[in-house]
Design a protein around this motif. Sequence first.
Motif, mmCIF file in Angstrom:
data_model
loop_
_atom_site.group_PDB
_atom_site.id
_atom_site.type_symbol
_atom_site.label_atom_id
_atom_site.label_comp_id
_atom_site.label_asym_id
_atom_site.label_seq_id
_atom_site.Cartn_x
_atom_site.Cartn_y
_atom_site.Cartn_z
ATOM 1 N N UNK A 114 0.830 -1.209 0.000
ATOM 2 C CA UNK A 114 0.000 0.000 0.000
ATOM 3 C C UNK A 114 0.862 1.255 0.000
ATOM 4 N N UNK A 115 1.995 1.207 0.705
ATOM 5 C CA UNK A 115 2.894 2.369 0.745
ATOM 6 C C UNK A 115 3.457 2.662 -0.643
ATOM 7 N N UNK A 116 3.898 1.616 -1.332
ATOM 8 C CA UNK A 116 4.458 1.803 -2.677
ATOM 9 C C UNK A 116 3.384 2.301 -3.632
ATOM 10 N N UNK A 117 2.198 1.706 -3.554
ATOM 11 C CA UNK A 117 1.101 2.127 -4.421
ATOM 12 C C UNK A 117 0.767 3.595 -4.183
ATOM 13 N N UNK A 118 0.803 4.013 -2.914
ATOM 14 C CA UNK A 118 0.517 5.412 -2.587
ATOM 15 C C UNK A 118 1.567 6.341 -3.196
ATOM 16 N N UNK A 119 2.849 5.957 -3.099
ATOM 17 C CA UNK A 119 3.918 6.783 -3.662
ATOM 18 C C UNK A 119 3.811 6.845 -5.186
ATOM 19 N N UNK A 120 3.537 5.712 -5.819
ATOM 20 C CA UNK A 120 3.404 5.699 -7.276
ATOM 21 C C UNK A 120 2.239 6.579 -7.715
ATOM 22 N N UNK A 121 1.145 6.511 -6.961
ATOM 23 C CA UNK A 121 0.009 7.360 -7.287
ATOM 24 C C UNK A 121 0.319 8.828 -7.113
ATOM 25 N N UNK A 122 1.083 9.152 -6.049
ATOM 26 C CA UNK A 122 1.437 10.554 -5.791
ATOM 27 C C UNK A 122 2.363 11.101 -6.870
ATOM 28 N N UNK A 123 3.243 10.246 -7.416
ATOM 29 C CA UNK A 123 4.132 10.703 -8.490
ATOM 30 C C UNK A 123 3.344 11.110 -9.732
ATOM 31 N N UNK A 124 2.151 10.555 -9.890
ATOM 32 C CA UNK A 124 1.304 10.914 -11.024
ATOM 33 C C UNK A 124 0.179 11.865 -10.666
ATOM 34 N N UNK A 125 0.253 12.455 -9.474
ATOM 35 C CA UNK A 125 -0.813 13.355 -9.016
ATOM 36 C C UNK A 125 -0.877 14.619 -9.863
ATOM 37 N N UNK A 126 -2.054 15.241 -9.913
ATOM 38 C CA UNK A 126 -2.203 16.527 -10.594
ATOM 39 C C UNK A 126 -1.612 17.663 -9.774
ATOM 40 N N UNK A 127 -1.387 17.436 -8.496
ATOM 41 C CA UNK A 127 -0.838 18.464 -7.612
ATOM 42 C C UNK A 127 0.682 18.435 -7.653
ATOM 43 N N UNK A 128 1.289 19.574 -8.006
ATOM 44 C CA UNK A 128 2.753 19.648 -8.048
ATOM 45 C C UNK A 128 3.346 19.428 -6.663
ATOM 46 N N UNK A 130 2.150 17.558 -4.261
ATOM 47 C CA UNK A 130 2.091 16.124 -3.958
ATOM 48 C C UNK A 130 3.184 15.373 -4.712
ATOM 49 N N UNK A 131 3.416 15.737 -5.962
ATOM 50 C CA UNK A 131 4.464 15.069 -6.748
ATOM 51 C C UNK A 131 5.837 15.341 -6.151
ATOM 52 N N UNK A 132 6.047 16.576 -5.702
ATOM 53 C CA UNK A 132 7.353 16.917 -5.121
ATOM 54 C C UNK A 132 7.597 16.148 -3.825
ATOM 55 N N UNK A 133 6.586 16.073 -2.986
ATOM 56 C CA UNK A 133 6.737 15.325 -1.732
ATOM 57 C C UNK A 133 7.008 13.851 -2.024
ATOM 58 N N UNK A 134 6.315 13.316 -3.013
ATOM 59 C CA UNK A 134 6.526 11.910 -3.373
ATOM 60 C C UNK A 134 7.936 11.684 -3.906
ATOM 61 N N UNK A 135 8.425 12.630 -4.706
ATOM 62 C CA UNK A 135 9.781 12.496 -5.254
ATOM 63 C C UNK A 135 10.818 12.484 -4.135
ATOM 64 N N UNK A 136 10.654 13.358 -3.177
ATOM 65 C CA UNK A 136 11.624 13.444 -2.077
ATOM 66 C C UNK A 136 11.559 12.230 -1.170
ATOM 67 N N UNK A 137 10.406 11.551 -1.158
ATOM 68 C CA UNK A 137 10.240 10.381 -0.296
ATOM 69 C C UNK A 137 10.494 9.071 -1.021
ATOM 70 N N UNK A 138 10.788 9.138 -2.316
ATOM 71 C CA UNK A 138 10.796 7.925 -3.139
ATOM 72 C C UNK A 138 12.140 7.227 -3.231
ATOM 73 N N UNK A 139 13.216 7.837 -2.762
ATOM 74 C CA UNK A 139 14.527 7.212 -2.879
ATOM 75 C C UNK A 139 14.517 5.873 -2.142
#
Length: 332
Positions: A114-128, A130-139
């Motif tokens: 669920x955590x990975x799915x949430x991050x993948x979804x956030x990377x494709x979010x319409x909100x910049x 949300x995408x930025x937070x996901x990018x910083x948390x995705x390493x």
Amino acid sequence: MLIGEVARRSGVSARMLRHYESLGLVRPSGRTGSGYREYSGEDIQRIFHVESLRAMGLSLREIGRALDDPGFTPSALVDDLIRRTRERIAMETELLTRLRRVHATDPAGWEDVLHVVTLLGALGSKSADARQRAALASVDEVPVEALVEAALGEGDPNVAGALRWALARSGGGSPALLAEGLGSPVAAVRERAVRSLAEMPGGEATALLRNALASPDAVVRGHAALALGTRGEAEAVPVLVDLVVAGTNDTDAADALGLLASDDAAADRIAAELVDRLARDTTGASARGRVAQALAGVPGAGSSRALQELLHDEDRAVALTAAYLLQLRDVG
């Protein structure tokens, strides 16, 4: 032929045959004396027609129209089927990609999934944001393929910067994936790919940046040269000189040339390249002024001689710039 025999030979269950009958798709032509359904050869042929059209993806309602309407033309319906099939394939492909990416993280439990799915979804979010937070948390938490795909498609500069940061720390595999972006037909994707490679450490990224110096895209060549210049790669000098003359990132290009002029031989080669460009190109006064500024950052006798030549430039501003730079050298 009775319904049981028809079901056995056609592979269509008796229950489905009764359903077809209720919809008016296939009606048995007769009944036995005991009242059992009896199918003729034509009825069985119609059953096979129904099954063939179902296999193409037609709904039962569309099948009824196709078989019973004499004026029915199939071209529009087939076009619609093609469109629907492409959409379905795209959706299934996207789902398969997402499942593979979740699988690649080797999740230990459903919370990890669920955590990975949430991050993948956030990377494709319409909100910049949300995408930025996901990018910083995705390493180390999402597959590098997902980060590369996001980086190559990201138009927001802040999010793009976060994704490049994440990629630079993501480990192996990303340089080769980014290199595929260098060949994209979309200019913005090519630029995102080379800018991401420019921030990646290691020999693989450096080798790919060297290859990018030969790109037909001037933007790709420029970013590659700037990155290579800071890494001490002398192959970048001709493209860096191009940037100075063109006035594209010329200040950064001049700084990179200064870094590459690490010894007398290198400094003289760089000065000769700048002077040669002045001799070969019919450049405007602004370009000659930029070359003078670049020469200022290159030590050695070669650059001093070039500045001496510019003292006699037909444009007074260029001549004054050369005089000022020579004076600074004398003071130094």
